[in-house]
Design an enzyme around this catalytic site. Structure first.
Site, PDB file in Angstrom:
ATOM      1  N   THR A  47       0.862  -1.099  -0.134  1.00 55.41           N
ATOM      2  CA  THR A  47      -0.083   0.040   0.282  1.00 55.41           C
ATOM      3  C   THR A  47       0.994   1.176   0.068  1.00 55.41           C
ATOM      4  O   THR A  47       0.240   2.503   0.315  1.00 55.41           O
ATOM      5  CB  THR A  47      -0.799  -0.041   1.225  1.00 55.41           C
ATOM      6  OG1 THR A  47      -0.045   0.059   2.548  1.00 55.41           O
ATOM      7  CG2 THR A  47      -1.980  -1.188   1.159  1.00 55.41           C
TER       8      THR A  47
ATOM      9  N   LEU B  40       3.400   4.069   1.327  1.00 54.27           N
ATOM     10  CA  LEU B  40       3.469   4.774   2.871  1.00 54.27           C
ATOM     11  C   LEU B  40       1.953   5.240   3.110  1.00 54.27           C
ATOM     12  O   LEU B  40       1.842   6.429   3.146  1.00 54.27           O
ATOM     13  CB  LEU B  40       4.516   5.712   2.762  1.00 54.27           C
ATOM     14  CG  LEU B  40       5.858   5.152   2.806  1.00 54.27           C
ATOM     15  CD1 LEU B  40       7.092   6.270   2.972  1.00 54.27           C
ATOM     16  CD2 LEU B  40       6.009   4.202   3.964  1.00 54.27           C
ATOM     17  N   HIS B  41       1.088   4.366   3.401  1.00 54.33           N
ATOM     18  CA  HIS B  41      -0.309   4.723   3.829  1.00 54.33           C
ATOM     19  C   HIS B  41      -0.546   4.018   5.122  1.00 54.33           C
ATOM     20  O   HIS B  41      -0.196   3.067   5.199  1.00 54.33           O
ATOM     21  CB  HIS B  41      -1.267   4.411   2.527  1.00 54.33           C
ATOM     22  CG  HIS B  41      -1.066   5.409   1.298  1.00 54.33           C
ATOM     23  ND1 HIS B  41      -1.387   6.612   1.122  1.00 54.33           N
ATOM     24  CD2 HIS B  41      -0.197   4.775   0.151  1.00 54.33           C
ATOM     25  CE1 HIS B  41      -1.043   6.904  -0.068  1.00 54.33           C
ATOM     26  NE2 HIS B  41      -0.341   5.987  -0.560  1.00 54.33           N
ATOM     27  N   ALA B  42      -1.598   4.790   5.850  1.00 50.94           N
ATOM     28  CA  ALA B  42      -2.102   4.029   6.900  1.00 50.94           C
ATOM     29  C   ALA B  42      -1.084   3.390   7.822  1.00 50.94           C
ATOM     30  O   ALA B  42      -0.042   3.858   8.344  1.00 50.94           O
ATOM     31  CB  ALA B  42      -3.171   3.193   6.721  1.00 50.94           C
TER      32      ALA B  42
END
Length: 87
Positions: free
Chosen positions: A12, A14-16
């Site tokens: 994903t 660098l998300h969440a």
């Protein structure tokens, strides 16, 4: 100033969760670290919101920046970025 580059392995980007883990590790590094992606200004690596604003996706190359003497800290952060933090 020293720099290191890394290819982001997390599916994903660098998300969440991956961004939160990375920002926490950058904050624990003991030195100010910045992260940048081509075409965007560097941001504070210890700020979850700033890291997420970069919009880093899986396979993107990022550059870490820190003051001289922070080699070990940057090496640890590069290793982290090149690991799938979603796994």
């Amino acid at each position: 100033m020293i720099t290191r580059t890394a290819v982001v392995a997390s599916k994903t980007g660098l998300h969440a969760r991956p961004a939160a883990l990375f920002a926490r590790a950058a904050g624990d590094a003991g030195v100010p670290v910045q992260i940048s992606v081509e075409g965007k200004d560097p941001v504070a690596a210890n700020s979850l919101l700033q890291v997420m604003t970069l919009g880093v996706e899986h396979g993107d190359t990022v550059t870490l920046h820190a003051e001289d003497g922070a080699d070990a800290a940057l090496d640890r952060l590069v290793t982290m970025l090149e690991t799938d933090l979603d796994a």
